[in-house]
Design an enzyme around this catalytic site. Structure first.
Site, mmCIF file in Angstrom:
data_model
loop_
_atom_site.group_PDB
_atom_site.id
_atom_site.type_symbol
_atom_site.label_atom_id
_atom_site.label_comp_id
_atom_site.label_asym_id
_atom_site.label_seq_id
_atom_site.Cartn_x
_atom_site.Cartn_y
_atom_site.Cartn_z
ATOM 1 C CG PHE A 308 5.782 27.302 2.143
ATOM 2 C CD1 PHE A 308 5.273 28.285 2.981
ATOM 3 C CD2 PHE A 308 6.452 26.236 2.708
ATOM 4 C CE1 PHE A 308 5.441 28.201 4.345
ATOM 5 C CE2 PHE A 308 6.620 26.143 4.080
ATOM 6 C CZ PHE A 308 6.115 27.131 4.908
ATOM 7 N N GLY A 309 3.757 26.026 -2.021
ATOM 8 C CA GLY A 309 3.695 26.214 -3.469
ATOM 9 C C GLY A 309 3.526 24.929 -4.254
ATOM 10 C CB VAL A 311 6.714 20.682 -7.002
ATOM 11 C CG1 VAL A 311 8.096 20.287 -7.490
ATOM 12 C CG2 VAL A 311 6.768 21.128 -5.556
ATOM 13 C CE LYS A 325 7.777 23.537 -2.742
ATOM 14 N NZ LYS A 325 7.834 23.179 -1.333
ATOM 15 C CG ASP A 422 4.651 19.883 6.645
ATOM 16 O OD1 ASP A 422 4.050 18.992 7.279
ATOM 17 O OD2 ASP A 422 4.212 20.379 5.595
#
Ligand code: NAG
Ligand code: NAG
Ligand code: NAG
Ligand code: NAG
Ligand code: NAG
Ligand code: NAG
Ligand code: NAG
Ligand code: NAG
Ligand code: NAG
Length: 584
Positions: A308-309, A311, A325, A422
């Protein structure tokens, strides 16, 4: 140390010395952490503290904590009686133990005594706070000299089951008493009797952990002996082939403790496990602050690319180092939703989860600000040619147990019931003491999967970690996390990636298949990272492989819950039935 046989042995796998008593009558340790001088303030405070224990312990239901003095001269102390002893026996035991302790540890700043002759009690004091925290060192291990004359396989099964149930029962006690006894039938004529107790100031999970460790230590030392046990500062465990506890008290309903507790014992002296409530606030950060902290999200500050992104490492103006993040921007989720969800996720607090410190939601930017965890992620250690040499079995085992506790918290102990989806080695971060911290939890909750899309095309997760029912049918449950945890265990033990697994010189293969084949073929040691062989207890490693395989069963219903996994890791209990079925 009195008239009992003692010997020092070194259990390499645990890296410290135990005192093993053949049969325990009483035992004490004067810690080597520092001495005080005669006539000092600390000496007077210790005297006052110890003499208050015997007179106050029974009025407080058999457990009493107190502090005397201030600053560097403050003495912390506690007394605990075995919950099956009478008030009179309890107070006599504490009185006798106290006098003995002063004699044997005349000037040590910290000491503990377990008095097991006849009556049973523990007393302890230190110049540091000892309340509310679990301590399993030093352990005092003792055993009967006779050997068990019984089929060991059957015996182990009955014994392990008894211990698992008993530790659960004992830890479920109250904040006043955590104690249980239990029996199991070995034959129609012979029972196994066992007793467990924790100091009641520690949490349920810490109590269970302490008892699990006590059982493991007992097994490492004295498996096959006809009785024995382990005493640690936070818990005691004893078993035998005869009823050594007072059934009439042990079986009685837990007495309600008196309300009149001295101010000492309630105020500031007991610090509870503040996992969930220590702070429910989630501060909002200003975008500009974070932009400055991360050097405008510079490439040099980039720590990695997570789900999702991206860091970044950041340093706030007050010097605090954080991990930021920056979420990918294409989410359709509204701002209010985002904030509410972040507030929920921020309430998840556990030592094995990366702590969310705050968030920022401005100008289409969504940022999550986390504590910075210095030793990067587990993959950078176990897959690194040099760093993996640092990862001995103790460290790997500690990491496995920590991850399991973190997942258990997400699944059951937090009120949100988060499925991670995950779990993988790169999502396991390591703090300065190499404690594991799970990251990226709750992001799946922050970004719910769009149900309208075809399940298989929207699978989040990482190939090599996903359970078959997830890959084939898109079914997500706590059991799919359990599967991923099984993969993690195997990767930590082999030191290899599940989807890029090298089998000797023969090329690549699939780790899970390789593990099953070797397990079934009776060659489990082939699965173990060669650097671990010989340096540690292979028996323990094989037990962990077995737990890993239990988690990797194709039938989700057969996989254990994380609660059972944590219990199995902490004790010697195993389910003998692992089934691998192929999906065609
Ligand atoms: C306890 O005493 C030792 C030895 O004097 C000292 O090093 C340590 O800092 C003390 N601990 C606390 C919490 O005061
Ligand atoms: C503390 O005193 C004991 C004797 O009572 C002595 O053996 C030990 O070396 C001393 N420890 C320190 C750190 O001074
Ligand atoms: C401690 O105090 C007693 C009584 O005041 C005295 O007799 C003794 O010498 C003192 N001991 C030390 C080591 O100062
Ligand atoms: C605890 O013990 C001290 C010293 O013996 C005594 O003065 C005090 O009254 C006791 N407190 C309670 C609540 O019994
Ligand atoms: C502790 O034992 C001593 C004698 O050994 C006795 O005088 C004293 O009253 C006892 N104290 C308590 C609280 O039982
Ligand atoms: C067990 O506890 C009961 C109730 O306090 C007491 O009457 C009995 O004497 C105890 N038995 C033993 C063996 O200590
Ligand atoms: C005891 O607790 C009360 C209420 O929590 C608090 O106001 C008080 O300051 C505490 N006393 C001490 C000595 O810490
Ligand atoms: C946490 O806070 C909630 C709400 O304030 C409260 O109901 C709950 O009992 C607290 N939990 C603990 C463990 O203190
Ligand atoms: C982990 O980090 C700490 C602090 O940054 C460092 O001192 C330690 O050496 C690191 N441990 C390993 C195994 O790299």
């Amino acid at each position: 140390m009195d008239n009992r046989s003692v010997s020092h042995i070194n259990i390499a796998s645990l890296l410290f010395h135990f005192l093993i008593s053949i049969y325990l009558t009483n035992a004490l340790r004067c810690y080597q952490t520092g001495n005080f001088t005669t006539n000092s303030t600390y000496a007077k405070n210790r005297g006052l503290l110890l003499s208050s224990l015997a007179s106050n312990v029974t009025a407080n239901g058999g457990f009493y904590t107190a502090t005397v003095g201030q600053g560097a001269d403050e003495v912390y102390g506690l007394a605990l009686c075995r919950a099956d002893s009478s008030s009179e026996a309890c107070s006599n035991c504490v009185n006798t133990t106290m006098i003995d302790l002063i004699e044997k540890c005349p000037n040590q700043k910290e000491a503990i005594s377990w008095w097991a002759a006849g009556d049973n009690c523990i007393i302890r004091y230190a110049n540091r706070s000892i309340f509310g925290r679990v301590e399993i060192d030093p352990p005092e291990i003792f055993y009967n000299t006779g050997d068990i004359k019984f089929n060991m396989e059957e015996f182990d099964q009955i014994w392990s089951n008894l211990m698992a149930r008993l530790s659960t029962k004992a830890s479920m006690g109250s904040s006043k008493v955590k104690f249980a006894t239990r029996e199991a039938d070995l034959t129609p004529f012979q029972k196994i009797y066992a007793l467990m107790q924790c100091t009641p100031d520690i949490s349920q999970s810490n109590c269970n952990y302490c008892l699990g460790q006590a059982v493991v230590q007992y097994n490492n030392c004295c498996h096959g002996k006809q009785g024995g046990g382990v005493y640690t500062p936070s818990c005691i465990f004893r078993w035998d082939l005869y009823p050594f506890y007072n059934n009439s008290i042990a079986d009685a309903p837990t007495p309600t403790p008196p309300v009149s507790i001295s101010p000492h014992s309630t105020n500031n002296t007991i610090s509870k496990d503040l996992d969930e409530n220590s702070s429910t606030e989630c501060p909002k950060f200003n975008f500009e602050t974070i932009r400055l902290a991360t050097n405008d999200f510079s490439y040099h500050n980039k720590l990695g690319q997570g789900g999702f992104g991206t860091v970044y490492k950041g340093v706030l103006s007050n010097g605090r180092v954080v991990a930021v993040k920056r979420l990918t921007r294409n989410s359709k989720q509204g701002r209010v939703d985002f904030k509410n969800e972040v507030m929920l996720v921020a309430r998840l607090q556990h030592r094995n989860l990366v702590r969310l410190l705050g968030f920022c939601s401005e100008r289409n930017e969504r940022l999550l600000i986390y504590e910075y965890v210095p030793n990067s992620s587990l993959d950078r250690f176990i897959y690194d040619r040099d760093k993996r040499l640092l990862m001995d079995w103790n460290m790997r085992y500690k990491i496995i147990v920590g991850i399991a506790r973190g997942i258990l918290y997400l699944h059951e102990d937090s009120q949100l019931r988060i499925i991670h989806r995950d779990l993988k080695v790169s999502n396991i971060l390591l703090d300065e003491k190499m404690n594991p911290k799970i990251s990226d939890f709750g992001t799946a909750r922050l970004f719910p999967i769009d149900q309208s899309e075809d399940a298989t095309s929207k699978i989040v997760g990482t190939f090599g970690y996903m359970a078959p029912e997830y890959v084939f049918n898109g079914i997500v449950s706590v059991k799919s996390d359990v599967f991923s945890f099984g993969v993690l265990i195997l990767e930590i033990i082999t030191g290899q990636k599940s989807n890029k697994f090298r089998i000797g010189e023969e090329g690549e293969g699939d780790l899970i298949t390789f593990a099953w084949d070797n397990w079934i073929g009776g060659t489990a040691s082939n699965i173990i990272d060669p650097i671990l062989i010989g340096a540690a207890s292979t028996h323990d490693i094989v037990r962990c492989i077995q737990i890993g395989l239990l988690c990797l069963q194709d039938d989700a219903a057969k996989r254990p819950t994380m609660a059972s996994v944590v219990l199995m890791l902490g004790s010697a209990v195993l389910c003998p039935c692992i089934v691998k079925t192929c999906i065609s």
